[in-house]
Design a protein around this motif. Sequence first.
Motif, mmCIF file in Angstrom:
data_model
loop_
_atom_site.group_PDB
_atom_site.id
_atom_site.type_symbol
_atom_site.label_atom_id
_atom_site.label_comp_id
_atom_site.label_asym_id
_atom_site.label_seq_id
_atom_site.Cartn_x
_atom_site.Cartn_y
_atom_site.Cartn_z
ATOM 1 N N GLY A 85 1.069 -1.324 -0.078
ATOM 2 C CA GLY A 85 0.000 -0.041 -0.074
ATOM 3 C C GLY A 85 0.804 1.577 0.307
ATOM 4 O O GLY A 85 0.476 2.093 -0.655
ATOM 5 N N LEU A 86 1.820 1.236 0.476
ATOM 6 C CA LEU A 86 3.112 2.042 1.524
ATOM 7 C C LEU A 86 3.502 2.666 -0.758
ATOM 8 O O LEU A 86 3.969 3.749 -0.701
ATOM 9 N N LEU A 87 4.126 1.480 -1.277
ATOM 10 C CA LEU A 87 4.518 1.634 -2.430
ATOM 11 C C LEU A 87 3.809 2.810 -3.596
ATOM 12 O O LEU A 87 4.009 3.068 -4.213
ATOM 13 N N LEU A 88 2.019 1.842 -3.429
ATOM 14 C CA LEU A 88 1.407 2.421 -4.415
ATOM 15 C C LEU A 88 1.206 4.099 -4.170
ATOM 16 O O LEU A 88 0.854 5.022 -4.921
ATOM 17 N N LEU A 107 -6.305 2.910 -2.860
ATOM 18 C CA LEU A 107 -5.801 2.010 -2.422
ATOM 19 C C LEU A 107 -4.665 1.802 -2.081
ATOM 20 O O LEU A 107 -4.500 1.098 -0.720
ATOM 21 N N GLY A 108 -4.061 2.666 -2.036
ATOM 22 C CA GLY A 108 -2.289 2.552 -1.361
ATOM 23 C C GLY A 108 -2.239 3.217 -0.208
ATOM 24 O O GLY A 108 -2.038 2.836 1.140
ATOM 25 N N THR A 109 -3.657 4.667 -0.185
ATOM 26 C CA THR A 109 -4.429 4.710 1.848
ATOM 27 C C THR A 109 -5.025 4.029 2.191
ATOM 28 O O THR A 109 -4.342 3.492 3.993
ATOM 29 N N SER A 110 -5.630 3.229 1.857
ATOM 30 C CA SER A 110 -6.178 2.050 2.399
ATOM 31 C C SER A 110 -5.181 1.055 2.851
ATOM 32 O O SER A 110 -5.670 0.630 4.467
ATOM 33 N N ALA A 111 -5.045 0.829 2.007
ATOM 34 C CA ALA A 111 -3.551 -0.697 2.815
ATOM 35 C C ALA A 111 -2.703 -0.292 4.235
ATOM 36 O O ALA A 111 -2.263 -1.067 4.669
ATOM 37 N N VAL A 112 -2.994 1.072 3.336
ATOM 38 C CA VAL A 112 -1.607 1.844 4.652
ATOM 39 C C VAL A 112 -2.228 2.046 5.911
ATOM 40 O O VAL A 112 -1.434 1.089 7.074
ATOM 41 N N ILE A 113 -3.883 2.317 5.725
ATOM 42 C CA ILE A 113 -4.379 2.957 7.692
ATOM 43 C C ILE A 113 -5.004 1.258 7.804
ATOM 44 O O ILE A 113 -4.395 0.571 9.231
ATOM 45 N N LYS A 114 -5.061 0.130 6.994
ATOM 46 C CA LYS A 114 -4.996 -1.662 7.570
ATOM 47 C C LYS A 114 -4.675 -2.347 6.695
ATOM 48 O O LYS A 114 -5.401 -2.236 5.114
#
Length: 328
Positions: A134-137, A263-270
């Motif tokens: 997620g951070l990569l995205l 998607l990147g922000t969502s995956a970084v959060i959870k």
Amino acid sequence: MQILLLIAGIVLVVVGANGLTEGASAVSKRFNISDLVIGLTVVAFGTSAPELSVSIISALKGSNDIALGNVMGSNIFNILVILGLTAIITPVAIGKTTRNKEMPFALFAAVLLALIVWAPWAPGAVEDVTRIEGLLLLIMGLAFVIYTVWLSQQYRKSKLKEGTKEDIPSTESIVIMPVWKSIVYIVGGLAALIYGGHLFVEASTFIAKSLGVSEAVIGLTLVAAGTSLPELATSIVASMKGKPEIAVGNVVGSNIFNIFIVLGTSAVIKPMSGLSFTNIDVWMQILSMAAVWIFAKFLFPGEIKRWQGAVLFLIYVAYTLYLIYAGA
């Protein structure tokens, strides 16, 4: 009752996104930020705010299938339905820069997402989206925004040197309002986005369980279509006003934003785990983007014709019927 909550949720999300965009744009104008930067950042964020709000809330609530389905489904909906319907109304002109840069980058983003969730050892299933991925995205998304602003500024300078009219997004319609009113718009817009997103996700989850349909299918269809309403309205109106080229930038930019930022922000959060999508769902967004690019770049350079728009729309109908049949 849940249908009413679903409708209320998406109305709040759309109204909230509009309010947030207007307030932020007015503040940006007041501080003399250029139309170019406002158009490429604030306005672009505003049209994708519904997807961002719904995906983040879904991830936080553990509805990972809705979070990821919203992103993939919105991208598929953007290409096959929004661009398809726009082209049916009037053929869509696609500029050289869009064909050579934005479209390939959107296709790259779709392929990158497929590689992230691809699970070759488990055919028919997909992998988790980790926080690192997620951070990569997210980093790539921010880099793309910065690059786009820089590239557009170079284009603007070249136009000024040539003494020709600047072909950049216009924000003349932005209303300059008092600071306090801008803050009310921003805070109220955020509140509506959050609460509306909460209602929308809760109602979508309930409906999925009631109908015996997976959250993945609901995310790919109902949620994706609902959060794509701003893009649909913008593109249809632009097409009816004789400016269908706006739809292309709207759709391609939204697809890139959805994968990298949403998607990147969502995956970084959870991080997203326990996903129930299939490889067909993942690759569908690649095929839809690739089809439009091939049409515009190689087969019929510079334009999406009416019959091509009809083909795109019929593909979406067929895909939706497949999802309903497979989920039954």
